[in-house]
Design a protein around this motif. Structure first.
Motif, PDB file in Angstrom:
ATOM      1  N   GLY A   1      21.751  79.492  35.105  1.00  0.00           N
ATOM      2  CA  GLY A   1      21.249  80.635  35.872  1.00  0.00           C
ATOM      3  C   GLY A   1      20.783  80.229  37.257  1.00  0.00           C
ATOM      4  N   PHE A   2      20.139  79.087  37.347  1.00  0.00           N
ATOM      5  CA  PHE A   2      19.684  78.572  38.641  1.00  0.00           C
ATOM      6  C   PHE A   2      20.867  78.276  39.552  1.00  0.00           C
ATOM      7  CE2 PHE A   2      18.644  74.513  40.953  1.00  0.00           C
ATOM      8  CZ  PHE A   2      17.907  75.111  41.971  1.00  0.00           C
ATOM      9  N   LEU A   3      21.910  77.664  39.004  1.00  0.00           N
ATOM     10  CA  LEU A   3      23.088  77.340  39.810  1.00  0.00           C
ATOM     11  C   LEU A   3      23.747  78.604  40.352  1.00  0.00           C
ATOM     12  CD1 LEU A   3      24.709  74.526  37.607  1.00  0.00           C
ATOM     13  CD2 LEU A   3      23.406  74.244  39.737  1.00  0.00           C
ATOM     14  N   ARG A   4      23.841  79.638  39.504  1.00  0.00           N
ATOM     15  CA  ARG A   4      24.456  80.894  39.963  1.00  0.00           C
ATOM     16  C   ARG A   4      23.639  81.532  41.085  1.00  0.00           C
ATOM     17  NH1 ARG A   4      25.307  81.563  34.401  1.00  0.00           N
ATOM     18  NH2 ARG A   4      23.451  82.897  34.245  1.00  0.00           N
ATOM     19  N   SER A   5      22.326  81.599  40.904  1.00  0.00           N
ATOM     20  CA  SER A   5      21.481  82.270  41.908  1.00  0.00           C
ATOM     21  C   SER A   5      21.451  81.505  43.222  1.00  0.00           C
ATOM     22  CB  SER A   5      20.058  82.437  41.364  1.00  0.00           C
ATOM     23  OG  SER A   5      19.447  81.170  41.174  1.00  0.00           O
ATOM     24  N   ALA A   6      21.580  80.164  43.145  1.00  0.00           N
ATOM     25  CA  ALA A   6      21.526  79.353  44.362  1.00  0.00           C
ATOM     26  C   ALA A   6      22.898  79.134  44.977  1.00  0.00           C
ATOM     27  CB  ALA A   6      20.868  78.005  44.054  1.00  0.00           C
ATOM     28  N   GLY A   7      23.964  79.514  44.255  1.00  0.00           N
ATOM     29  CA  GLY A   7      25.305  79.325  44.767  1.00  0.00           C
ATOM     30  C   GLY A   7      25.767  77.874  44.734  1.00  0.00           C
ATOM     31  N   LEU A   8      25.261  77.105  43.792  1.00  0.00           N
ATOM     32  CA  LEU A   8      25.637  75.691  43.667  1.00  0.00           C
ATOM     33  C   LEU A   8      26.729  75.530  42.615  1.00  0.00           C
ATOM     34  CD1 LEU A   8      22.106  73.989  43.693  1.00  0.00           C
ATOM     35  CD2 LEU A   8      23.588  74.506  45.634  1.00  0.00           C
TER      36      LEU A   8
END
Length: 674
Positions: free
Chosen positions: A84-91
């Protein structure tokens, strides 16, 4: 730095919309610029009958690059949290995140997001069409097959951007099927040709050459100055009307002031009728002669420069005004021939409110209420009843039907002409007042009685059907009515307790708080003197003023500190003991001279303050309270309240309660801040 020039050229914009629209355009564009990262130095908007214009100076050529850190989950967190963090940060991978440590929370991921700036022209090409599409007018129209709404059809859009010494670029966008460019147009009649503009400076000069004054305030100054000079040359003075001046300035792009005249025989009409007729029909200003009487002249503001010096324009306005004044004279003579009271049955056909009945039903209640109020304020009861009965009779006259703003005033003219007593005639005009913060307040007893009755009649009526103001919504001007009651009471110094239901009384309290705060009173002092059952408006006002004066002195400030100390001790000990203090003092338990002195001072002041409050002499009551400062200071310096001897302790707590109750005779000091 670059500047933006935006002009929206259209068919005639109603004068009443122009100033607000210019300001709304400025706010909408500048807010969007800031949101996009384009911080500017200054912005100013303008309006004429055919254009809204905006200049924004000191804009950067690009929005700045942005660097944002986004905090993520702890190292070792479950995979769904990581994903979820990767999706929200675009990583793409957690390896692209940085790990930071917190002494308390441990290691966690941080994503560093780099957002490059954008070219200002690109941002503007997105911002401006959105602003126009969302722009709100009080009334707008849609034309053609599109969905675009504007107050009147748009004809051209000018939008340029660039630095001072370079050729600007056109911001590429379209609205209402019109592509933005750098072409505008001059005065419709005097210079209608196309004008190519680059930036605001040459745009402003080009419009001046094309007979367009862009700034509405400058147009107002031109009209005002030229009208005054033209009147002065004739030994006359202009009857200034700011609202009319604002409207006229919104009707012209190149103001040209001229003078016309009308038949002096029309001066037999009430001057207010003449002024209203000329103002409403021709948007002209009236004049007075050196003696202050209305002159048979008027000021016209044309939007052209006539080749004949204005002869045709003046003659045309004179013809229309002659016809309108003839109509007014017809109405006036017809109204005078019918006694006011003969129009009362027609009020039964006029609905005041679907749930409150007709105007006639409201008049019946008004008469009853005026008769109740009159003796309380020293007004003649019969005169008040007669004035209340006739108060709304002019609503059915021809003149008020033509000019509703003259209601009340025409009632006074007709009543005097028909032999009514002067105090009754005056009440017919004054019972509507005050209509605003700068309006006159009735001062004669009969006028006061009917004015109070009228406002209380309306307020109690709407309260009875649960139609109360909510938020900014107040369609029946009930807040204005309540403030009118407050001003009539306070400015006339009336002892007039309001016998209204608790919820309506609370509404009056809210309006009074607003009024007192606007007059400079501290909100906490107002709260200190108002209780749920405080129904004497004058008393509340006087108590607030007296309390403010007391606390502005050293004695008052120190006494407040002593009160707080006493109240805090009482609150703590009453909670601990489970009972309230305030019983009779035991003289034998007064061990120290300081407590004896305070006990004597409190008894003396309590009796004096009670007597002064009964006489509504609050300044004197506050002066008496101030004498307690010294014995209170001495008491707290020398006396221990929580004495080991229970009888002495209880007696001292009773003394503090007596002090508290004495001060509460004039205000609840516990609500005073600071």
């Amino acid at each position: 730095m670059p500047e933006l020039l935006l002009e929206l050229f259209s068919e005639e914009i109603p004068a009443r919309f122009q100033r607000r629209a210019a300001e709304d355009l400025r706010k909408a564009v500048t807010n969007a610029l800031v949101d996009a990262g384009l911080v500017y130095e200054g912005a100013k908007a303008f309006a004429t009958p055919r254009r809204l214009a905006l200049t924004v100076s000191g804009l950067p050529g690009r929005s700045p690059d942005k660097r944002e850190e986004k905090k993520g989950p702890k190292v070792g967190a479950p995979q769904p949290a990581i994903d979820g963090f990767l999706r929200s940060a675009g990583l793409n991978s957690i390896d692209e995140a940085r790990i930071e440590s917190d002494p308390k929370k441990g290691d966690f991921y941080v994503a560093v997001l780099e957002k490059p700036g954008a070219d200002a022209v690109e941002l503007l090409s997105d911002i401006l069409p959105e602003v126009l599409a969302d722009f709100s007018w009080a009334k707008s129209m849609r034309w053609g097959s599109g969905s675009f709404h504007w107050v009147r059809p748009l004809r051209a859009i000018t939008a340029t951007f660039g630095p001072e010494n370079d050729e600007p670029v056109v911001v590429p966008f379209a609205a209402a099927g019109i592509e933005a460019g750098q072409t505008t147009y001059g005065h419709r009649f005097l210079a209608p040709g196309a004008i190519k503009v680059r930036r605001f400076g040459d745009y402003l000069m080009a419009l001046e050459r094309a007979r367009v004054v862009l700034d509405i305030d400058r147009r107002k100054d031109i009209i005002r100055t030229d009208a005054d000079n033209l009147a002065f040359a004739q030994g006359l003075s202009v009857i200034h009307d700011e609202a009319l001046l604002e409207e006229v300035a919104g009707l012209v792009e190149w103001p040209n002031v001229m003078m016309g005249s009308f038949d002096p025989d029309f001066l037999k009409l009430p001057e207010e009728v003449i002024i209203a007729t000329i103002r409403a029909n021709q948007k002209c200003f009236c004049l007075r002669d050196a003696s202050g009487r209305l002159a048979p002249k008027f000021i016209i503001t044309a939007n052209t420069i006539p080749s004949d010096g204005g002869a045709v324009v003046v003659a045309g306005n004179e013809r229309v005004i002659r016809a309108r004044l003839s109509d007014a004279a017809f109405f006036y003579q017809g109204d005078l021939a019918i006694p006011l009271e003969h129009g009362l049955p027609k009020l039964e056909d006029m609905v005041f409110h679907a749930r409150l009945g007709s105007q006639f039903a409201m008049v019946e209640r008004l008469v009853h209420l005026a008769a109740e109020i009159a003796p309380k304020i020293g007004a003649d009861v019969d005169a008040a009843k007669r004035a209340a009965m006739l108060a709304k009779a002019d609503l059915v006259t021809g003149m008020v039907g033509e000019f509703p703003e003259l209601q009340g005033l025409m009632g006074r003219y007709y009543a005097l002409a028909q032999g009514e007593k002067p105090e009754i005639a005056d009440a017919l005009e004054m019972h509507y007042k005050p209509l605003g913060p700068s309006d006159r307040v009735p001062t004669e007893p009969v006028s006061i009685a009917v004015a109070l009755a009228d406002k209380l009649n309306v307020l109690s009526g709407f309260w009875s059907i649960d139609e109360k103001p909510t938020g900014s919504r107040d369609p029946f001007a009930l807040r204005r009515a309540a403030l009118g009651v407050i001003r009539i009471i306070t400015e006339n110094g009336l002892k007039f307790p309001l016998a209204v239901e608790p919820d309506l009384l609370a509404f009056f309290h809210d309006r009074l708080k607003v009024s007192l705060r606007e007059a400079g009173a501290r909100h906490d002092l107002v709260d200190a003197v108002i209780s749920a059952d405080s129904n004497d408006i004058l008393q509340i006002t006087q108590r607030t003023e007296a309390l403010s004066s007391l606390l502005a002195t050293d004695d008052g400030a120190n006494l407040l500190a002593g009160y707080r100390r006493a109240a805090n001790i009482l609150a703590a000990e009453e909670k601990k003991d489970g009972k309230a203090y305030g019983g009779a003092l035991d003289g034998a338990a007064l061990k120290l001279p300081e407590e004896s002195a305070l006990a004597h001072a409190v008894d003396t002041v309590h009796a004096a303050v009670a007597a002064l409050v009964a006489r509504d002499d609050y300044k004197a009551a506050m002066t008496e309270l101030a004498t307690l400062r010294a014995p209170v200071d001495a008491f707290f310096t020398a006396v221990l309240v929580n004495e080991a001897d229970p009888a002495v302790r209880a007696n001292r707590l009773n003394l503090l309660a007596r002090l508290r109750d004495t001060m509460h005779l004039v205000a609840d000091f516990s609500k005073v801040a600071g």
